[in-house]
Design an enzyme around this catalytic site. Sequence first.
Site, PDB file in Angstrom:
ATOM      1  N   ASP A 137       0.954  -1.141   0.005  1.00  0.00           N
ATOM      2  CA  ASP A 137       0.102   0.077   0.051  1.00  0.00           C
ATOM      3  C   ASP A 137       0.906   1.170  -0.112  1.00  0.00           C
ATOM      4  O   ASP A 137       1.809   1.309   0.798  1.00  0.00           O
ATOM      5  CB  ASP A 137      -0.863   0.093   1.018  1.00  0.00           C
ATOM      6  CG  ASP A 137      -1.833   1.108   1.322  1.00  0.00           C
ATOM      7  OD1 ASP A 137      -3.272   0.766   0.696  1.00  0.00           O
ATOM      8  OD2 ASP A 137      -1.575   2.236   1.543  1.00  0.00           O
ATOM      9  N   ASN A 145      -1.729  13.171  -3.965  1.00  0.00           N
ATOM     10  CA  ASN A 145      -2.866  13.892  -4.792  1.00  0.00           C
ATOM     11  C   ASN A 145      -3.261  15.169  -4.537  1.00  0.00           C
ATOM     12  O   ASN A 145      -3.394  15.997  -5.330  1.00  0.00           O
ATOM     13  CB  ASN A 145      -4.149  12.947  -4.510  1.00  0.00           C
ATOM     14  CG  ASN A 145      -3.980  11.402  -5.335  1.00  0.00           C
ATOM     15  OD1 ASN A 145      -3.413  11.460  -6.446  1.00  0.00           O
ATOM     16  ND2 ASN A 145      -4.626  10.741  -4.871  1.00  0.00           N
ATOM     17  N   ASP A 154      -1.435   9.261 -10.320  1.00  0.00           N
ATOM     18  CA  ASP A 154      -1.811   8.016 -11.361  1.00  0.00           C
ATOM     19  C   ASP A 154      -0.597   7.757 -11.942  1.00  0.00           C
ATOM     20  O   ASP A 154      -0.039   6.443 -11.847  1.00  0.00           O
ATOM     21  CB  ASP A 154      -2.758   8.545 -12.533  1.00  0.00           C
ATOM     22  CG  ASP A 154      -4.102   8.416 -12.175  1.00  0.00           C
ATOM     23  OD1 ASP A 154      -4.370   8.243 -11.014  1.00  0.00           O
ATOM     24  OD2 ASP A 154      -5.197   8.954 -12.968  1.00  0.00           O
ATOM     25  N   GLU A 180      -4.854   2.381  -4.196  1.00  0.00           N
ATOM     26  CA  GLU A 180      -3.242   2.465  -4.166  1.00  0.00           C
ATOM     27  C   GLU A 180      -2.948   1.243  -3.575  1.00  0.00           C
ATOM     28  O   GLU A 180      -1.621   1.171  -3.069  1.00  0.00           O
ATOM     29  CB  GLU A 180      -2.709   3.704  -3.760  1.00  0.00           C
ATOM     30  CG  GLU A 180      -2.973   4.381  -2.283  1.00  0.00           C
ATOM     31  CD  GLU A 180      -4.154   3.743  -1.360  1.00  0.00           C
ATOM     32  OE1 GLU A 180      -5.062   3.272  -1.665  1.00  0.00           O
ATOM     33  OE2 GLU A 180      -3.831   4.055  -0.258  1.00  0.00           O
TER      34      GLU A 180
HETATM   35  N1  LIG Z   1      -4.218   9.310  -8.035  1.00  0.00           N
HETATM   36  C1  LIG Z   1      -5.029   8.268  -7.666  1.00  0.00           C
HETATM   37  N2  LIG Z   1      -5.172   8.239  -6.421  1.00  0.00           N
HETATM   38  C2  LIG Z   1      -5.927   7.178  -6.061  1.00  0.00           C
HETATM   39  C3  LIG Z   1      -6.232   6.107  -6.599  1.00  0.00           C
HETATM   40  N3  LIG Z   1      -6.974   5.082  -5.988  1.00  0.00           N
HETATM   41  C4  LIG Z   1      -7.013   5.639  -4.726  1.00  0.00           C
HETATM   42  N4  LIG Z   1      -6.096   6.928  -4.749  1.00  0.00           N
HETATM   43  C5  LIG Z   1      -6.202   7.879  -3.628  1.00  0.00           C
HETATM   44  O1  LIG Z   1      -5.445   7.349  -2.628  1.00  0.00           O
HETATM   45  C6  LIG Z   1      -5.694   8.066  -1.380  1.00  0.00           C
HETATM   46  C7  LIG Z   1      -5.544   6.985  -0.140  1.00  0.00           C
HETATM   47  O2  LIG Z   1      -5.957   7.531   0.890  1.00  0.00           O
HETATM   48  P1  LIG Z   1      -5.855   7.101   2.194  1.00  0.00           P
HETATM   49  O3  LIG Z   1      -6.657   5.933   2.169  1.00  0.00           O
HETATM   50  O4  LIG Z   1      -6.160   8.011   3.549  1.00  0.00           O
HETATM   51  O5  LIG Z   1      -4.319   6.390   2.376  1.00  0.00           O
HETATM   52  P2  LIG Z   1      -2.989   7.062   2.526  1.00  0.00           P
HETATM   53  O6  LIG Z   1      -3.141   8.722   1.960  1.00  0.00           O
HETATM   54  O7  LIG Z   1      -2.136   6.454   1.425  1.00  0.00           O
HETATM   55  O8  LIG Z   1      -2.396   6.998   3.854  1.00  0.00           O
HETATM   56  P3  LIG Z   1      -1.725   5.749   4.409  1.00  0.00           P
HETATM   57  O9  LIG Z   1      -2.367   4.535   3.504  1.00  0.00           O
HETATM   58  O10 LIG Z   1      -2.308   5.559   5.810  1.00  0.00           O
HETATM   59  O11 LIG Z   1      -0.301   5.773   4.362  1.00  0.00           O
HETATM   60  C8  LIG Z   1      -7.009   8.557  -1.514  1.00  0.00           C
HETATM   61  O12 LIG Z   1      -6.746  10.025  -1.762  1.00  0.00           O
HETATM   62  C9  LIG Z   1      -7.378   8.184  -2.938  1.00  0.00           C
HETATM   63  O13 LIG Z   1      -8.008   9.031  -3.430  1.00  0.00           O
HETATM   64  C10 LIG Z   1      -5.962   6.152  -8.276  1.00  0.00           C
HETATM   65  O14 LIG Z   1      -6.254   5.156  -8.926  1.00  0.00           O
HETATM   66  N5  LIG Z   1      -5.230   7.205  -8.613  1.00  0.00           N
END
Ligand SMILES: Nc1nc2c(ncn2[C@@H]2O[C@H](COP(=O)(O)OP(=O)(O)OP(=O)(O)O)[C@@H](O)[C@H]2O)c(=O)[nH]1
Length: 271
Positions: A137, A145, A154, A180
């Site tokens: 992850d 983002n 992306d 992600e």
């Molecule tokens: N650009 C992009 N962002 C994505 C995609 N899928 C998920 N995300 C973003 O990934 C982020 C995941 O956020 P969180 O679940 O809070 O996790 P994090 O910010 O990575 O924090 P931790 O996992 O705790 O380290 C969200 O802002 C989603 O919008 C994708 O396909 N493309």
Amino acid sequence: MDADASPSRRDPNALRWEALRAWVLEAGLARANLFYTCGVLAASMSISGAITWLAGRSVATALAATAVCVLSVAPLTGYVVLKLLYELERSRQTIRQLAITDELTGSFNRRHFREVGEVELLRARRYGTPLALILIDADHFKRVNDTHGHQCGDVLLREISLACRATLRSTDLLARLGGEELAVLLPQTDLAGALAMAERIRQEVARLALAWRDETVEATISLGVAALRPEMTSLDALLHEADVALYDAKRSGRNRVCGARWQTAAAGVAG
Ligand SMILES: Nc1nc2c(ncn2[C@@H]2O[C@H](COP(=O)(O)OP(=O)(O)OP(=O)(O)O)[C@@H](O)[C@H]2O)c(=O)[nH]1
């Protein structure tokens, strides 16, 4: 609906070609060949029949005319049929590839991961071979983002996936499970081997430096690792154990690898 796109307004030749493609697809190779052979013979005999009648009903002329017709009609028709079948086969392969691929990262998708995972689990249980799973992850991805934009997120996700793929063996399977989160299935690999592989992946991703507009964007990932135990009868059980390990990696500071708790303790490996 766009009126110009309705079937009645479209080019009749294109419609005929589409109908032929659909028919061959439905009929399949064997039936298409049978119809094709019968069609060529029927057409040849009809033409030769007409020539024979015009030429005075000579059997020799009829046979010669049939041979000429078969030889002249068959290569051209054969070429068309073969080309059609070749195109259909290519379309089938493309469709199959699209059905198992994650569009953003180019790795396999969740559905394919589950399909292969179930088979590998059965194989490992049947032959008593090891099987391991790494859940990955991206860390603080929301921040990426928010700071650089979704498009940058992306591209970074794609780079992370490529970095993982570059580290793996050809028998390992990398898939994007969603968002992600990525997963790697490692057949013939025990916990110690999977932990070592996970650490290599972590280091490879930590080296990433994505040039985005005027800035450099870096990435880190957290990884949870689990290995199949005899009492595990489903892929979900393995996923659950890797998920708990991933949670440990997040909770203990991110950018690290954690093994399934009791497995690392029992095996005496550093997790
Ligand atoms: N650009 C992009 N962002 C994505 C995609 N899928 C998920 N995300 C973003 O990934 C982020 C995941 O956020 P969180 O679940 O809070 O996790 P994090 O910010 O990575 O924090 P931790 O996992 O705790 O380290 C969200 O802002 C989603 O919008 C994708 O396909 N493309």
